[in-house]
Design an enzyme around this catalytic site. Structure first.
Site, PDB file in Angstrom:
ATOM      1  N   ARG A  79       0.815  -1.236   0.000  1.00  0.00           N
ATOM      2  CA  ARG A  79       0.000   0.000   0.000  1.00  0.00           C
ATOM      3  C   ARG A  79       0.839   1.272   0.000  1.00  0.00           C
ATOM      4  O   ARG A  79       0.430   2.295  -0.546  1.00  0.00           O
ATOM      5  CB  ARG A  79      -0.988  -0.028   1.172  1.00  0.00           C
ATOM      6  CG  ARG A  79      -0.396   0.125   2.536  1.00  0.00           C
ATOM      7  CD  ARG A  79      -1.430  -0.079   3.635  1.00  0.00           C
ATOM      8  NE  ARG A  79      -1.585  -1.494   3.949  1.00  0.00           N
ATOM      9  CZ  ARG A  79      -0.683  -2.206   4.659  1.00  0.00           C
ATOM     10  NH1 ARG A  79       0.446  -1.628   5.096  1.00  0.00           N
ATOM     11  NH2 ARG A  79      -0.887  -3.474   4.914  1.00  0.00           N
ATOM     12  N   THR A 138      15.565   8.531  12.139  1.00  0.00           N
ATOM     13  CA  THR A 138      16.963   8.196  12.440  1.00  0.00           C
ATOM     14  C   THR A 138      17.542   7.242  11.398  1.00  0.00           C
ATOM     15  O   THR A 138      18.058   6.176  11.742  1.00  0.00           O
ATOM     16  CB  THR A 138      17.111   7.533  13.833  1.00  0.00           C
ATOM     17  OG1 THR A 138      16.386   6.276  13.817  1.00  0.00           O
ATOM     18  CG2 THR A 138      16.563   8.404  14.945  1.00  0.00           C
ATOM     19  N   TYR A 141      20.861   4.826  11.760  1.00  0.00           N
ATOM     20  CA  TYR A 141      21.341   4.719  13.137  1.00  0.00           C
ATOM     21  C   TYR A 141      20.202   4.291  14.057  1.00  0.00           C
ATOM     22  O   TYR A 141      19.042   4.632  13.808  1.00  0.00           O
ATOM     23  CB  TYR A 141      21.925   6.062  13.598  1.00  0.00           C
ATOM     24  CG  TYR A 141      22.985   6.565  12.650  1.00  0.00           C
ATOM     25  CD1 TYR A 141      24.282   6.065  12.716  1.00  0.00           C
ATOM     26  CD2 TYR A 141      22.671   7.484  11.644  1.00  0.00           C
ATOM     27  CE1 TYR A 141      25.247   6.482  11.813  1.00  0.00           C
ATOM     28  CE2 TYR A 141      23.637   7.904  10.735  1.00  0.00           C
ATOM     29  CZ  TYR A 141      24.926   7.411  10.819  1.00  0.00           C
ATOM     30  OH  TYR A 141      25.878   7.806   9.922  1.00  0.00           O
ATOM     31  N   ASP A 255      -1.572 -12.598  11.956  1.00  0.00           N
ATOM     32  CA  ASP A 255      -0.418 -11.700  11.848  1.00  0.00           C
ATOM     33  C   ASP A 255      -0.273 -10.891  13.113  1.00  0.00           C
ATOM     34  O   ASP A 255      -1.055  -9.947  13.318  1.00  0.00           O
ATOM     35  CB  ASP A 255      -0.608 -10.786  10.624  1.00  0.00           C
ATOM     36  CG  ASP A 255       0.531  -9.812  10.413  1.00  0.00           C
ATOM     37  OD1 ASP A 255       1.530  -9.870  11.139  1.00  0.00           O
ATOM     38  OD2 ASP A 255       0.410  -8.989   9.485  1.00  0.00           O
ATOM     39  N   GLU A 292       6.746  -3.858  14.010  1.00  0.00           N
ATOM     40  CA  GLU A 292       6.902  -4.281  12.616  1.00  0.00           C
ATOM     41  C   GLU A 292       5.879  -3.584  11.752  1.00  0.00           C
ATOM     42  O   GLU A 292       6.154  -3.158  10.628  1.00  0.00           O
ATOM     43  CB  GLU A 292       6.730  -5.810  12.523  1.00  0.00           C
ATOM     44  CG  GLU A 292       7.096  -6.405  11.166  1.00  0.00           C
ATOM     45  CD  GLU A 292       5.904  -6.628  10.225  1.00  0.00           C
ATOM     46  OE1 GLU A 292       6.096  -7.170   9.145  1.00  0.00           O
ATOM     47  OE2 GLU A 292       4.764  -6.238  10.570  1.00  0.00           O
ATOM     48  N   GLU A 304      20.444  -2.026  13.152  1.00  0.00           N
ATOM     49  CA  GLU A 304      21.306  -0.838  13.101  1.00  0.00           C
ATOM     50  C   GLU A 304      22.189  -0.772  14.343  1.00  0.00           C
ATOM     51  O   GLU A 304      23.375  -0.482  14.266  1.00  0.00           O
ATOM     52  CB  GLU A 304      20.451   0.426  12.993  1.00  0.00           C
ATOM     53  CG  GLU A 304      19.823   0.577  11.606  1.00  0.00           C
ATOM     54  CD  GLU A 304      18.904   1.781  11.471  1.00  0.00           C
ATOM     55  OE1 GLU A 304      18.304   2.203  12.490  1.00  0.00           O
ATOM     56  OE2 GLU A 304      18.768   2.305  10.348  1.00  0.00           O
ATOM     57  N   ARG A 404       6.033 -20.485   5.557  1.00  0.00           N
ATOM     58  CA  ARG A 404       4.671 -20.408   6.112  1.00  0.00           C
ATOM     59  C   ARG A 404       3.774 -21.362   5.313  1.00  0.00           C
ATOM     60  O   ARG A 404       4.192 -21.888   4.282  1.00  0.00           O
ATOM     61  CB  ARG A 404       4.136 -18.979   6.031  1.00  0.00           C
ATOM     62  CG  ARG A 404       4.259 -18.376   4.645  1.00  0.00           C
ATOM     63  CD  ARG A 404       4.031 -16.875   4.654  1.00  0.00           C
ATOM     64  NE  ARG A 404       4.920 -16.237   3.689  1.00  0.00           N
ATOM     65  CZ  ARG A 404       4.729 -15.045   3.152  1.00  0.00           C
ATOM     66  NH1 ARG A 404       3.700 -14.310   3.490  1.00  0.00           N
ATOM     67  NH2 ARG A 404       5.578 -14.552   2.275  1.00  0.00           N
ATOM     68  N   TYR A 420      -6.881 -10.058   6.461  1.00  0.00           N
ATOM     69  CA  TYR A 420      -5.584  -9.424   6.724  1.00  0.00           C
ATOM     70  C   TYR A 420      -5.698  -8.010   7.315  1.00  0.00           C
ATOM     71  O   TYR A 420      -6.323  -7.128   6.741  1.00  0.00           O
ATOM     72  CB  TYR A 420      -4.820  -9.386   5.386  1.00  0.00           C
ATOM     73  CG  TYR A 420      -3.519  -8.638   5.367  1.00  0.00           C
ATOM     74  CD1 TYR A 420      -2.414  -9.079   6.075  1.00  0.00           C
ATOM     75  CD2 TYR A 420      -3.386  -7.489   4.581  1.00  0.00           C
ATOM     76  CE1 TYR A 420      -1.205  -8.389   6.018  1.00  0.00           C
ATOM     77  CE2 TYR A 420      -2.181  -6.798   4.512  1.00  0.00           C
ATOM     78  CZ  TYR A 420      -1.099  -7.251   5.244  1.00  0.00           C
ATOM     79  OH  TYR A 420       0.093  -6.562   5.179  1.00  0.00           O
ATOM     80  N   SER A 496      26.066  -4.561 -23.390  1.00  0.00           N
ATOM     81  CA  SER A 496      26.298  -6.004 -23.430  1.00  0.00           C
ATOM     82  C   SER A 496      26.166  -6.618 -22.041  1.00  0.00           C
ATOM     83  O   SER A 496      26.647  -6.058 -21.051  1.00  0.00           O
ATOM     84  CB  SER A 496      27.689  -6.289 -23.999  1.00  0.00           C
ATOM     85  OG  SER A 496      28.050  -7.617 -23.719  1.00  0.00           O
ATOM     86  N   ASP A 534      33.544 -19.703   7.490  1.00  0.00           N
ATOM     87  CA  ASP A 534      33.569 -18.257   7.275  1.00  0.00           C
ATOM     88  C   ASP A 534      33.307 -17.938   5.806  1.00  0.00           C
ATOM     89  O   ASP A 534      32.584 -16.992   5.483  1.00  0.00           O
ATOM     90  CB  ASP A 534      34.908 -17.664   7.723  1.00  0.00           C
ATOM     91  CG  ASP A 534      34.940 -17.416   9.232  1.00  0.00           C
ATOM     92  OD1 ASP A 534      33.950 -17.772   9.916  1.00  0.00           O
ATOM     93  OD2 ASP A 534      35.945 -16.868   9.728  1.00  0.00           O
ATOM     94  N   HIS A 557      21.874  -4.977  -1.339  1.00  0.00           N
ATOM     95  CA  HIS A 557      22.114  -6.304  -1.913  1.00  0.00           C
ATOM     96  C   HIS A 557      22.007  -6.177  -3.430  1.00  0.00           C
ATOM     97  O   HIS A 557      20.985  -5.738  -3.939  1.00  0.00           O
ATOM     98  CB  HIS A 557      21.080  -7.285  -1.363  1.00  0.00           C
ATOM     99  CG  HIS A 557      21.486  -8.722  -1.424  1.00  0.00           C
ATOM    100  ND1 HIS A 557      21.809  -9.352  -2.598  1.00  0.00           N
ATOM    101  CD2 HIS A 557      21.638  -9.668  -0.449  1.00  0.00           C
ATOM    102  CE1 HIS A 557      22.122 -10.624  -2.336  1.00  0.00           C
ATOM    103  NE2 HIS A 557      22.023 -10.833  -1.043  1.00  0.00           N
ATOM    104  N   TYR A 568       6.556  -5.622  -1.440  1.00  0.00           N
ATOM    105  CA  TYR A 568       6.376  -7.029  -1.094  1.00  0.00           C
ATOM    106  C   TYR A 568       7.157  -7.975  -2.002  1.00  0.00           C
ATOM    107  O   TYR A 568       7.517  -9.071  -1.591  1.00  0.00           O
ATOM    108  CB  TYR A 568       4.892  -7.427  -1.175  1.00  0.00           C
ATOM    109  CG  TYR A 568       4.018  -6.819  -0.111  1.00  0.00           C
ATOM    110  CD1 TYR A 568       4.490  -6.593   1.174  1.00  0.00           C
ATOM    111  CD2 TYR A 568       2.681  -6.495  -0.389  1.00  0.00           C
ATOM    112  CE1 TYR A 568       3.666  -6.046   2.153  1.00  0.00           C
ATOM    113  CE2 TYR A 568       1.854  -5.958   0.591  1.00  0.00           C
ATOM    114  CZ  TYR A 568       2.350  -5.735   1.852  1.00  0.00           C
ATOM    115  OH  TYR A 568       1.543  -5.202   2.827  1.00  0.00           O
TER     116      TYR A 568
END
Lengths: 618, 618
Positions: A79, A138, A141, A255, A292, A304, A404, A420, A496, A534, A557, A568
């Site tokens: 939303r 913030t 941080y 939820d 959340e 953070e 889930r 929901y 390319s 590692d 990422h 989502y």
């Protein structure tokens, strides 16, 4: 607009379900973070409010929403993205509603007789566009006592126009009198009797407008994360995290409580093992996140605050939001390196479905949702966002996954699950309809708990770089294929994908060699084991670009990010994808294609660099 | 300007020293990366071209350099900063010269009879403002074949106005006829007979102007780093790096060959040990960098290419640029955690000074350069920049250090060393004047080599978090002290350093406890040893803020950065320092003090977060 002329007012609350009538502090439906205000204007219907809907409205129907109130239906995308699109288009307010086309399952009664959304039910939710920033005041941080806070007007991702959600009983009153143009057929939901778009109402109602009145306050408030730890016996400085949120919009029957219960059960099981003398090799961290629903705040602020420890020490993050959203089969979204582990675990779990005694969860899942024609295994999807794994996976590069129980996506076309974020998410809806024997929830708990257990206790980390290689190849082919729709321009600007394919080949070879060398690992040498672990742990980290994606510094990422058009959904090679988006209509194609080239270069470099992390360390 | 009116042309080359007359490819003095162009205009003298010089010119003398050519003397700050300041002030060209006041040692003859700079000698050097970006066309990424490159006009830190360096024999011709205002006394160098500033020449020469003619080309070219490795016996995935550059402006007798020879000697010594069967615990990497003089390119591109490996695996970086710049004593700049190691090593090395047989380098150094009144130990300074450790320390957060032999800073007031970057940097100048017995160079080699040896081979890393705590306290006091000059505004805007002091206390306690626990470490448990070593290795990394400093995304160390006003100098708490800079004259004090508060908040958080990395890992 004087009260006399008011034709219709939407409801302030949802009808409370039976048994809950005495609960007095039910938060009424609202859009969290909407600013105060009472914009008034003509209403324009813009379907789901997606990027493509606004483009269609403008290009094909030539309708401008500047200064108008926009009404969109919930579903398809997050939303917050709808609100952002409306803001960018110049709207001065947004109304969102749940259309039965998107929130009704066929042949199911509305709650309490079934699990469909009643006409008075409304979806709450925040309408932020944080792009991973956490607390809007913030960014970057943790919001400590002493932390510097931005002014509200500078806060990240806060909507600048009032927003409000309604149910379909109310929505139909607003929609039925609309004038304007008739939208394309694919814009018609279940309330399609009078769906129109464009400014104003029908002639009879020409003088009528809508007004949104928002009186809510945004304020800084304290939140509480609850963190528990089991110290690792051999490698206390390696962390395996199970985290899920605890805050709910109302009763949170699905939820998050169906998921929070899984965290509790996992903690209880681990406690039992501890009393028997067991200790995991690595440290297990259990996290119960707060806020959340207000933008992944609890999990993001904790990430953070602990970024340095997590970067250096976190092996994996498993998310525990809602454990059930349907009654059909398992749904897993995870990093490619976890595929093999998920398959191995589900083979050891029993199917929760009636009549499938002795059948494994893997088989039950496989039968219901095979991946593709060329891969005979249950489908596993990319991680998107919209839950607490975001900061861990997309910002910090920690291997992550979620599991889930879900619906049959092929036959059940509704969005998420009908009730929901409404008052109808009760314990009873789970007990009566979703999982009367609680076997499905147990199966999900076994998957999540199994992941944590094996990641924390295996001598060699059960992560599979070869699966990452396979996924990278698919993503590279897919993005190159997307670009091929512009062959001519690609030639003109000499674009390319060769460096990317070449990088994927390098990665594939490095992954194969790495796992071959693993076969001859001397498991008795603790340093040799630590060194390969590692390499496995830091593999996901290798995909992090500290510079972040364009305009999204906290999405770092290079392989995965939430879609810029739908938080989502997960997008692969998001930098390239965004550079290619709608490039046909770019006003400066030279510059646009230069950006595509830059993004291919970044992706190729990142994949090559990740490959090198898998080669022998010296 | 027709040739007829030309009064004076500066030299195109330096007089070549005896014995080198046959060398044909000596690169003439120039400012690397200056754009082409031939700006013409009045000349304005701006002392060293420092920020404060331009401020003084404008505020006190009311002189505007817009559209003028600026002439500044070399010294005090990095030449790139001078050019940046001139550009910001609106100048259209810059001439830089070496004034004997800054490049002559008292009582010393010019080369070849002594080591002073001859009047025809000129300092070459790049005039970039890269702020750690490496290749100006590929900021953040290694410049591979396939890497996307910016257009030249978008390149990072490239000067936009022509720049040229001259010697003082030429400079005096330009200066002696200058009109304008008489600058303050402290602006007068050795050529002070006619120093004036402000536009134009004296009346007799009013119609004369200067013109700079630059014909150089910027082009992409290949560079070569040479990397050697000794694989660590127990922890091959832990890297200790000795790196120094190989490229020189001309003969490079001091810069870099006095340092490059140290790398060679260290490699040779390690080779001897290897033949005897020795292998270090950790991997040692020897790097001979290219293109340091063109903006630390070799080292920065390699750091970019290997950022993931380095972040995860690098224990320390020791720099090996010029090993000698004076004949007095040792000079060490390093991260605070290396202080103790530097002291321990120098106690085991013999003083290279005549008459100090049996005296340790530590004692010799201590006698000549005691730190402060309250610390009875040889002085060690902060790392600035201007050499190849930059990307490793400031961008990636790898513990770093450098050592060289230096002059007596109290009595020898000249800048760096007189012949710096001129054709007179020969082997002979080192052999005849700087180190005839080569004992000083040997001592420097022993310090650099000793650091590498002990960092690579000690079971527990010889890094000292308590020293970091002490330094942090000093830096916090110093920056708070600097702010106190604005007590009234600090009260008005409620600026407090309390969170920073509190963070330093947390860090101090964590460091003390960490080293106490080290006393009881079970050295026979390889994982326990690895875990504390990881804490020590990642301590420096903990000071990295992925968001970087304001406007300087590749300077990411919260405790140390090159000064924004002089790349050569190190600034502590650079974010706070820059926010406070010239704040008295801020046009928006509210906003300026908000930024100070934000920077204090970031510094406090970072120090707190670093403290936590030293606590038990679970």
């Amino acid at each position: 607009m004087s009260p006399l002329s008011q034709v219709f007012n939407t409801s302030l609350a949802e009808p409370v379900p039976q048994g809950y009538e005495d609960i007095s502090n039910i938060v009424p439906p609202y859009s969290a973070y909407s600013p105060k205000g009472h914009p008034e204007g003509d209403l324009v219907y813009v379907n789901y409010g997606r990027t493509e809907d606004f483009i269609q409205l403008k290009r094909e129907m030539d309708i401008d929403v500047t200064g108008k109130i926009v009404i969109v239906r919930y579903g398809k995308i997050f939303r917050g993205n709808k609100v952002k699109n409306a803001m960018l288009a110049g709207a001065k307010g947004v109304i969102m509603f749940s259309d039965p086309a998107d929130y009704w399952a066929t042949g199911v009664q509305p709650y309490p007789d079934g699990w469909n959304l009643p006409g008075g039910g409304v979806q709450r939710g925040n309408v932020l566009n944080l792009n991973g920033a956490g607390d809007p005041l913030t960014p970057g941080y943790p919001a400590k006592e002493y932390t510097f806070r931005l002014n509200l007007e500078d806060g990240v991702g806060l909507p600048k126009i009032p927003v409000h959600p309604i149910g379909f009983h109310d929505a139909i009153h607003l929609l039925k009198n609309m004038g304007g143009q008739i939208p394309p057929n694919n814009w018609k939901g279940a309330l399609n009797v009078s769906y129109k778009t464009g400014p104003g109402f029908t002639e009879d109602f020409q003088s009528h407008k809508v007004r949104i009145n928002i009186h809510s306050n945004n304020q800084v408030t304290r939140i509480y994360n609850v963190i528990g730890k089991i110290r690792g016996a051999l490698e206390p400085d390696r962390y395996v995290i199970l985290g899920g949120h605890r805050d709910a919009w109302v009763f949170g029957g699905i939820d998050p409580m169906s998921g929070a219960a899984v965290v509790h059960e996992t903690v209880r099981s681990a406690g039992k093992l501890l009393r028997k003398g067991w200790r995991p090799r690595r440290t297990v961290i259990f996290a119960s996140w707060d806020a959340e629903e207000f933008g992944l705040l609890g999990s993001t602020e904790w990430a953070e605050d602990n970024a340095r420890l997590l970067q250096e020490r976190a092996v994996a993050y498993i998310n525990a939001d809602s454990a059930i959203e349907g009654m059909y089969t398992l749904r897993v979204d995870c990093t490619p390196s976890m595929h093999t582990l998920v398959y191995d675990i589900t083979k050891q779990i029993t199917s929760p479905e009636e009549g499938e005694e002795g059948v494994s969860l893997y088989e039950s899942w496989h039968k219901r949702d095979n991946w593709t024609n060329d891969r005979d295994a249950p489908r596993i999807s990319k991680l998107g966002s919209g839950s607490d794994f975001e900061a861990y996976f997309i910002r910090l590069g920690i291997a992550a996954g979620r599991a889930r129980y879900t619906k049959n996506k092929k036959t059940e076309r509704y969005s998420s699950y009908p009730v929901y974020h409404s008052v109808y998410e009760t314990f009873e809806i789970v007990e009566k309809f979703y999982d009367p024997t609680f076997k499905r929830l147990r199966a999900v708990a076994q998957v999540r708990g199994g992941l944590i257990f094996l990641l924390a206790d295996s001598q060699v980390l059960p992560l599979d770089a070869k699966e990452y290689a396979d996924s990278l190849r698919k993503y590279a082919q897919s993005i190159a294929h997307l670009a091929q729709t512009n062959t001519e321009q690609m030639e003109t600007y000499r674009v390319s994908f060769e460096p990317l394919f070449s990088a994927v080949e390098n990665f594939t070879a490095a992954a194969r060699d790495f796992h071959e060398r693993l076969q001859t690992l001397n498991g008795k040498d603790p340093l040799q084991v630590r060194i390969v672990n590692d390499q496995l742990m830091y593999l996901e980290r290798a995909f992090i670009d500290p510079l972040g994606l364009p305009g999204r510094p906290f999405y770092r990422h290079v392989i995965f990010a939430p879609s810029s058009h739908n938080k989502y959904a997960g997008e692969s090679f998001p930098g390239i994808y965004d550079a290619l988006f709608d490039i046909e209509n770019s006003t400066d194609p030279e510059k646009a294609w230069q950006e595509v080239k830059r993004q291919i270069s970044i992706a190729a470099f990142t994949v090559n660099a990740a490959a090198v992390t898998l080669t022998p360390p010296a």
